[in-house]
Design a protein around this motif. Structure first.
Motif, mmCIF file in Angstrom:
data_model
loop_
_atom_site.group_PDB
_atom_site.id
_atom_site.type_symbol
_atom_site.label_atom_id
_atom_site.label_comp_id
_atom_site.label_asym_id
_atom_site.label_seq_id
_atom_site.Cartn_x
_atom_site.Cartn_y
_atom_site.Cartn_z
ATOM 1 N N LEU A 1 15.565 -15.155 13.973
ATOM 2 C CA LEU A 1 15.522 -16.431 14.673
ATOM 3 C C LEU A 1 15.080 -16.221 16.108
ATOM 4 O O LEU A 1 14.325 -17.007 16.656
ATOM 5 C CB LEU A 1 16.902 -17.093 14.654
ATOM 6 C CG LEU A 1 17.011 -18.439 15.377
ATOM 7 C CD1 LEU A 1 16.102 -19.458 14.708
ATOM 8 C CD2 LEU A 1 18.442 -18.939 15.380
ATOM 9 N N GLU B 1 11.786 -21.408 18.891
ATOM 10 C CA GLU B 1 13.082 -20.818 18.588
ATOM 11 C C GLU B 1 13.675 -19.974 19.711
ATOM 12 O O GLU B 1 14.844 -19.587 19.644
ATOM 13 C CB GLU B 1 12.990 -19.970 17.315
ATOM 14 C CG GLU B 1 11.960 -18.867 17.369
ATOM 15 C CD GLU B 1 11.743 -18.233 15.999
ATOM 16 O OE1 GLU B 1 12.635 -18.329 15.137
ATOM 17 O OE2 GLU B 1 10.676 -17.648 15.788
ATOM 18 N N VAL C 1 11.986 -24.915 15.568
ATOM 19 C CA VAL C 1 13.248 -25.236 14.909
ATOM 20 C C VAL C 1 13.705 -26.622 15.339
ATOM 21 O O VAL C 1 13.317 -27.114 16.404
ATOM 22 C CB VAL C 1 14.348 -24.209 15.240
ATOM 23 C CG1 VAL C 1 13.995 -22.842 14.682
ATOM 24 C CG2 VAL C 1 14.591 -24.125 16.742
#
Length: 336
Positions: free
Chosen positions: A310, A250, A173
């Motif tokens: 996530l 992440e 990310v």
């Protein structure tokens, strides 16, 4: 039913149901696509229902397929549990009062490692545990030298002495300082980072970080060469201080502060895995039970629907973890 369905058919069905793509499911099971299609058709014939809607563009579950998924997942979680229990009962793997040295990298220490240790400790309360946190390179060295018996780690490079079993994968990310104009955009592509301050984590001993760096450069992003950092937490601190944006696995969502925002990047689809590493020739009896317990937790978590979050370890603090604990009670109760 004209014939009893085979377990292999359920395994192929689950892979296709989770991937919604016969090619990806075949690669995941190390099978050819025609073979996995044959297994699924055979299962459909034995059940007398269609499990998938197939077209040249998409694969979707039918109502019958949707109804079968959760039950099939339960079947395989029970099979994994039965395999573990049978191995433990067979002898030669039963940990007693010996010492097991467990190493872990920092990303595992926050949530995954406690879950593994808790379940292993419930099953083997007499085992003396020595737990240490390493960086990736030091952990590989410790395992190779038999200074550490089992590691929760990134995949080791090819050609070393270690076996590795992946447990979970993580996306990369973007970690963006909150003051950046990019922080206000919900959707981003790599090209959006051009003309913005960007630095990268120098962890080229791990192929995933090297691949991220190459993709960033190929996208025309100028990487700030004045910033050198080789630790994930340090990179997060630099982004939090406003030095620039960077790209990290992440898991850092669990330690990120309010000075940064995390965003998925549409065309940055690289992943990095985390799993269990050990020396296959090590005589320590506690290693294989630890590996088996870890694999069982990973499979149950996947069945619980943790994929795609996530934070792929979010199930450890969610209601689904209670289901996993219930499934594993028989392991804790198995007589030593």
């Amino acid at each position: 039913m004209s014939q009893s369905p085979e377990l292999g058919g359920f395994k192929c069905f689950l892979a296709v149901a989770e991937e919604l793509h016969f090619g990806r499911a075949a690669a995941r099971l190390n099978m050819t696509q025609p073979t996995i299609s044959q297994h699924v058709r055979r299962l459909e014939a034995s059940l007398g229902v269609s499990l998938f809607k197939r077209s040249t563009r998409v694969v979707e579950l039918t109502a019958s397929g949707e109804a079968l998924v959760s039950r099939a997942q339960e079947i395989f979680s029970k099979v994994e549990e039965a395999v573990l229990l049978s191995k433990l009962a067979a002898g030669g793997m039963s940990a007693g009062g010996e010492k097991l040295s467990v190493g872990a990298i920092d990303p595992a220490a926050h949530r995954l490692l406690p879950a593994l240790l808790r379940r292993f400790r419930n099953r083997f309360p007499k085992t003396r545990l020595d737990v240490r946190i390493y960086d990736s390179t030091a952990l590989v060295r410790a395992l190779e030298r038999d200074e550490c018996h089992v590691g929760v780690m990134r995949p080791p490079s090819s050609g070393n002495l270690l076996k590795f079993r992946p447990l979970a994968t993580q996306h990369f990310v973007a970690v963006i300082p909150r003051g950046s104009t990019l922080a206000n955009r919900p959707m981003l592509k790599l090209a959006d980072f051009r003309n913005h301050k960007v630095f990268t984590l120098n962890r080229f001993e791990l192929s995933s970080f090297e691949a991220v760096f190459k993709q960033i450069v190929e996208a025309g992003i100028e990487v700030d060469g004045t910033v050198e950092v080789s630790n994930t937490a340090a990179a997060l601190a630099l982004a939090s201080a406003g030095v620039g944006a960077t790209f990290l696995p992440e898991w850092i969502e669990s330690i990120a502060d309010n000075n940064v925002v995390l965003r998925r990047v549409e065309d940055l689809n690289l992943e990095i895995s985390i799993g269990i590493g050990w020396r296959n020739d090590s005589p320590i009896p506690g290693i294989l039970p630890f590996v088996e317990c870890a694999a069982l937790i990973s499979d149950l978590a996947s069945a619980g629907g943790s994929r795609g979050n996530l934070d792929e370890f979010a199930y450890l603090r969610s209601s689904s973890s209670q289901k996993i604990d219930a499934e594993l009670k028989s392991i804790a109760a198995f007589p030593n």
